[in-house]
Design an enzyme around this catalytic site. Sequence first.
Site, PDB file in Angstrom:
ATOM      1  N   TYR A  48       0.802  -1.225   0.000  1.00 49.33           N
ATOM      2  CA  TYR A  48       0.000   0.000   0.000  1.00 49.33           C
ATOM      3  C   TYR A  48       0.838   1.280   0.000  1.00 49.33           C
ATOM      4  O   TYR A  48       0.293   2.370   0.132  1.00 49.33           O
ATOM      5  CB  TYR A  48      -0.954  -0.021   1.204  1.00 49.33           C
ATOM      6  CG  TYR A  48      -1.895  -1.196   1.085  1.00 49.33           C
ATOM      7  CD1 TYR A  48      -2.974  -1.152   0.208  1.00 49.33           C
ATOM      8  CD2 TYR A  48      -1.654  -2.378   1.769  1.00 49.33           C
ATOM      9  CE1 TYR A  48      -3.805  -2.243   0.040  1.00 49.33           C
ATOM     10  CE2 TYR A  48      -2.478  -3.483   1.609  1.00 49.33           C
ATOM     11  CZ  TYR A  48      -3.548  -3.404   0.744  1.00 49.33           C
ATOM     12  OH  TYR A  48      -4.365  -4.494   0.562  1.00 49.33           O
ATOM     13  N   LYS A  49       2.143   1.149  -0.168  1.00 45.39           N
ATOM     14  CA  LYS A  49       3.003   2.322  -0.054  1.00 45.39           C
ATOM     15  C   LYS A  49       3.334   2.941  -1.420  1.00 45.39           C
ATOM     16  O   LYS A  49       3.007   2.379  -2.461  1.00 45.39           O
ATOM     17  CB  LYS A  49       4.277   1.934   0.694  1.00 45.39           C
ATOM     18  CG  LYS A  49       3.990   1.420   2.111  1.00 45.39           C
ATOM     19  CD  LYS A  49       3.189   2.417   2.939  1.00 45.39           C
ATOM     20  CE  LYS A  49       3.028   2.040   4.382  1.00 45.39           C
ATOM     21  NZ  LYS A  49       2.136   0.905   4.641  1.00 45.39           N
TER      22      LYS A  49
END
Length: 439
Positions: A219-220
């Site tokens: 999710y980065k």
Amino acid sequence: MSKQLAIEGGAKAVGKMGPHPTKIHVDELLEVLDLWELPAPARKTVETAIRKSAKDIKGPHLFRYYNPRPSKVEAAEKAFGKYIGVPYCLAVNSCTSALIAAMRAVGVGMGDEVIVPAYTFFATAAAVGACNAIPVIADVDDTLTLDPKDVARRITPRTKAIAVVHMLGLPAQMAELKALADKNKIALIEDVAQAAGGSYRGKMLGSIGTIGCFSFDYYKVLNSGEGGFITTSNEWLHTRAQSWHDCAACWRPNRFASERREGELFCGENYRMSELQGAVALAQIRKAAKIVKGYRTAFGRIMNALELPRGVKLQRLSDPDGVVGTTLVMFMPDVEKTKWATKAMVAEGVPAGGIYDAKIKNWHIYTHWDHIMEQKAVAPDGLPWSGVKKSELPAYAPDMCPQTLDYLSRVVSIGISANYSAADCRAIAEGINKVLAKV
Ligand SMILES: Cc1ncc(COP(=O)(O)O)c(C=O)c1O
């Protein structure tokens, strides 16, 4: 077979062997390919081509050390260190691991205190506990990052480090925090999990404090599914982080040699990154500048098109040029208006969300960190909490950081994609303005 032993001149019992198939071969490669969900005809074409040359293929060596070929993990470290502007960079398997290894490297241990923000993913605080140290929770301000004034109030003789978090891609107030860390001779650990590619006054985040910790989870900003990096300009801290991240000591020039300097060897763990993650991370790092530019452009387009009524404010940016741009934050005048505006924006199709609601579990806010609020321990020894006298523990309570709760309960956040077109940004800004006109 000759009975005479080989060491006495007899024939060897085991002659030439093989060839043996490699441990990892074409089947594994095709499983990886499936993750890309190629259309069936393309998948078939690729499989046929690969199987045709299968006998000539040497399988990959997925362990980064002792690799007969150039290591992808090492290449990713070199590329990421260069991007962040530091001489030392270590790949690990997550940012949680990076934080623990970084804290261990600066010497955090039982009874020490590490200051963490009241608004961060729980991992920042959990890493402190995993080092048997005490997380001291400090307020964030209207930058949604650590409030240096509150940090100053919470420093004690036991404070070993400040773990500053650049939340939502927003650079923290590094000048003030670095001055505080230097004055008190404590480490400044940057948690850059959510802000890879961000900067502060011309320096990349992760190169300003004592040591930087990055996440490459899915999710980065940049990702390899799971993964992380530790960045520093301090060779000794890099050595100690390596030591913690690989207790098998494969990272050492001579694995079994005695320590070159006291403090190099101790009982560490295994946080090594695999070559599979390294390969994906490397490809992402090569695209980093482009990805960050995409976020920044969209962030700027939306922000500059906003028409804010009285009482609605944007988050304060410690350095507007250094923001990554993954999230745009607005503060509403009160909680009711926040709830209404979020709902109304979602109805317009705007990717809006709130942050704090006491009733909704969210591990980014200290009030929901039950492990800390209730001082949970993994073993009967009661660590980390038993590492200090009860009277010396922080007074953990839901109302310990009221400023944080006030700001977080009035946030409407807009999620931004690096791929938004100019038209997407215009539409989102129009949707926001339409709602704000009625606030
Ligand atoms: C601020 C922050 N720190 C640390 C982490 C932990 O990262 P990882 O999932 O790589 O362990 C996260 C992940 O969400 C995060 O947002």
